[in-house]
Write a protein that holds these residues in place. Structure first.
Motif, mmCIF file in Angstrom:
data_model
loop_
_atom_site.group_PDB
_atom_site.id
_atom_site.type_symbol
_atom_site.label_atom_id
_atom_site.label_comp_id
_atom_site.label_asym_id
_atom_site.label_seq_id
_atom_site.Cartn_x
_atom_site.Cartn_y
_atom_site.Cartn_z
ATOM 1 N N LEU A 175 -50.584 -2.288 -17.182
ATOM 2 C CA LEU A 175 -50.871 -2.358 -18.514
ATOM 3 C C LEU A 175 -51.941 -1.129 -19.244
ATOM 4 N N PRO A 176 -51.157 -0.767 -20.179
ATOM 5 C CA PRO A 176 -52.127 0.297 -21.001
ATOM 6 C C PRO A 176 -53.271 -0.055 -21.427
ATOM 7 N N GLN A 177 -54.330 0.609 -21.437
ATOM 8 C CA GLN A 177 -55.549 0.441 -21.510
ATOM 9 C C GLN A 177 -56.070 -0.708 -22.912
ATOM 10 N N ASP A 178 -55.059 -0.113 -23.711
ATOM 11 C CA ASP A 178 -55.794 -0.907 -24.962
ATOM 12 C C ASP A 178 -55.614 -2.010 -25.397
ATOM 13 N N VAL A 179 -54.224 -2.266 -24.007
ATOM 14 C CA VAL A 179 -53.830 -4.265 -24.131
ATOM 15 C C VAL A 179 -54.986 -4.934 -23.229
ATOM 16 N N GLN A 180 -55.409 -4.155 -22.153
ATOM 17 C CA GLN A 180 -56.023 -4.830 -21.198
ATOM 18 C C GLN A 180 -57.398 -4.569 -22.063
ATOM 19 N N GLN A 181 -57.937 -3.599 -23.109
ATOM 20 C CA GLN A 181 -59.519 -4.426 -23.589
ATOM 21 C C GLN A 181 -59.012 -6.086 -24.579
ATOM 22 N N ASP A 182 -58.034 -5.426 -25.081
ATOM 23 C CA ASP A 182 -57.810 -6.967 -26.173
ATOM 24 C C ASP A 182 -57.713 -8.111 -25.056
ATOM 25 N N LEU A 183 -56.590 -8.176 -23.769
ATOM 26 C CA LEU A 183 -56.629 -9.098 -23.137
ATOM 27 C C LEU A 183 -58.473 -9.857 -22.658
ATOM 28 N N PHE A 184 -58.835 -8.487 -22.541
ATOM 29 C CA PHE A 184 -60.045 -9.164 -21.225
ATOM 30 C C PHE A 184 -61.488 -9.352 -22.374
ATOM 31 N N GLU A 185 -61.208 -8.924 -24.153
ATOM 32 C CA GLU A 185 -61.780 -9.342 -25.073
ATOM 33 C C GLU A 185 -61.484 -11.366 -25.260
ATOM 34 N N GLU A 186 -60.405 -11.178 -25.265
ATOM 35 C CA GLU A 186 -59.796 -12.439 -25.563
ATOM 36 C C GLU A 186 -60.397 -13.533 -24.568
ATOM 37 N N ALA A 187 -60.573 -13.084 -22.857
ATOM 38 C CA ALA A 187 -60.500 -14.119 -21.874
ATOM 39 C C ALA A 187 -61.696 -13.970 -21.982
ATOM 40 N N VAL A 188 -62.773 -13.381 -22.500
ATOM 41 C CA VAL A 188 -63.879 -13.541 -22.563
ATOM 42 C C VAL A 188 -64.293 -14.250 -23.462
ATOM 43 N N LEU A 189 -63.767 -13.687 -24.779
ATOM 44 C CA LEU A 189 -64.372 -15.182 -25.786
ATOM 45 C C LEU A 189 -63.671 -16.222 -25.638
ATOM 46 N N ALA A 190 -62.901 -16.980 -24.670
ATOM 47 C CA ALA A 190 -62.459 -17.882 -24.362
ATOM 48 C C ALA A 190 -63.264 -18.694 -23.921
ATOM 49 N N GLY A 191 -63.794 -17.865 -22.385
ATOM 50 C CA GLY A 191 -64.809 -18.401 -21.374
ATOM 51 C C GLY A 191 -65.501 -18.480 -22.281
ATOM 52 N N HIS A 192 -66.357 -17.993 -22.802
ATOM 53 C CA HIS A 192 -67.626 -18.260 -23.860
ATOM 54 C C HIS A 192 -67.528 -19.924 -24.470
ATOM 55 N N ALA A 193 -66.092 -19.888 -24.661
ATOM 56 C CA ALA A 193 -65.861 -20.965 -25.618
ATOM 57 C C ALA A 193 -66.271 -22.204 -24.477
ATOM 58 N N SER A 194 -65.260 -22.432 -23.336
ATOM 59 C CA SER A 194 -65.325 -23.275 -22.373
ATOM 60 C C SER A 194 -66.560 -23.816 -21.658
ATOM 61 N N GLU A 195 -66.742 -22.474 -20.697
ATOM 62 C CA GLU A 195 -68.590 -21.846 -19.848
ATOM 63 C C GLU A 195 -69.353 -22.132 -20.350
ATOM 64 N N ARG A 196 -69.771 -21.438 -21.118
ATOM 65 C CA ARG A 196 -71.236 -20.739 -22.482
ATOM 66 C C ARG A 196 -71.762 -20.704 -20.711
ATOM 67 N N ASP A 197 -70.967 -19.284 -20.260
ATOM 68 C CA ASP A 197 -71.883 -18.729 -19.139
ATOM 69 C C ASP A 197 -72.145 -17.347 -19.809
ATOM 70 N N GLU A 198 -72.290 -16.612 -20.386
ATOM 71 C CA GLU A 198 -72.847 -15.355 -20.311
ATOM 72 C C GLU A 198 -72.388 -15.046 -19.376
ATOM 73 N N ALA A 199 -72.615 -14.730 -18.510
ATOM 74 C CA ALA A 199 -72.702 -13.696 -17.277
ATOM 75 C C ALA A 199 -70.839 -13.855 -16.983
ATOM 76 N N LEU A 200 -70.333 -14.009 -17.784
ATOM 77 C CA LEU A 200 -68.651 -14.190 -17.246
ATOM 78 C C LEU A 200 -68.226 -12.598 -17.589
ATOM 79 N N ARG A 201 -68.409 -11.583 -19.071
ATOM 80 C CA ARG A 201 -68.303 -10.423 -18.781
ATOM 81 C C ARG A 201 -68.373 -9.388 -17.285
ATOM 82 N N GLU A 202 -69.445 -10.102 -17.099
ATOM 83 C CA GLU A 202 -69.469 -8.684 -15.928
ATOM 84 C C GLU A 202 -68.773 -9.550 -14.781
ATOM 85 N N LYS A 203 -68.284 -11.200 -14.510
ATOM 86 C CA LYS A 203 -68.278 -11.740 -13.309
ATOM 87 C C LYS A 203 -66.629 -11.016 -13.799
#
Length: 73
Positions: A30-58
């Motif tokens: 995937l292009p790097q900009d698409v990777q970044q968009d998907l990564f940020e969406e995943a972090v936002l979705a994960g924070h909403a459901s898991e409340r895991d502050e270390a999710l971005r790093e993991k």
């Protein structure tokens, strides 16, 4: 604004897992900009459901360990 359609379609969880697996499988193509968009969406979705502050790093470590384009960097 994004709406949550899970209640409208019980297949959503399965489809989301399938799409997630497909994204992981092709991540390094995937292009790097698409990777970044998907990564940020995943972090936002994960924070909403898991409340895991270390999710971005993991998530970053997971991607780094599993994909050649980031594993050798």
């Amino acid at each position: 604004m994004q709406t949550d359609r899970r209640s409208a379609d019980p297949r959503s969880d399965r489809f989301e897992r399938l799409l997630g697996s497909a994204v992981v499988a092709v991540w390094d193509r995937l292009p790097q900009d698409v990777q970044q968009d998907l990564f940020e969406e995943a972090v936002l979705a994960g924070h909403a459901s898991e409340r895991d502050e270390a999710l971005r790093e993991k998530l970053a470590v997971f991607l780094h360990d599993h994909h050649a384009r980031t594993a050798d960097a």
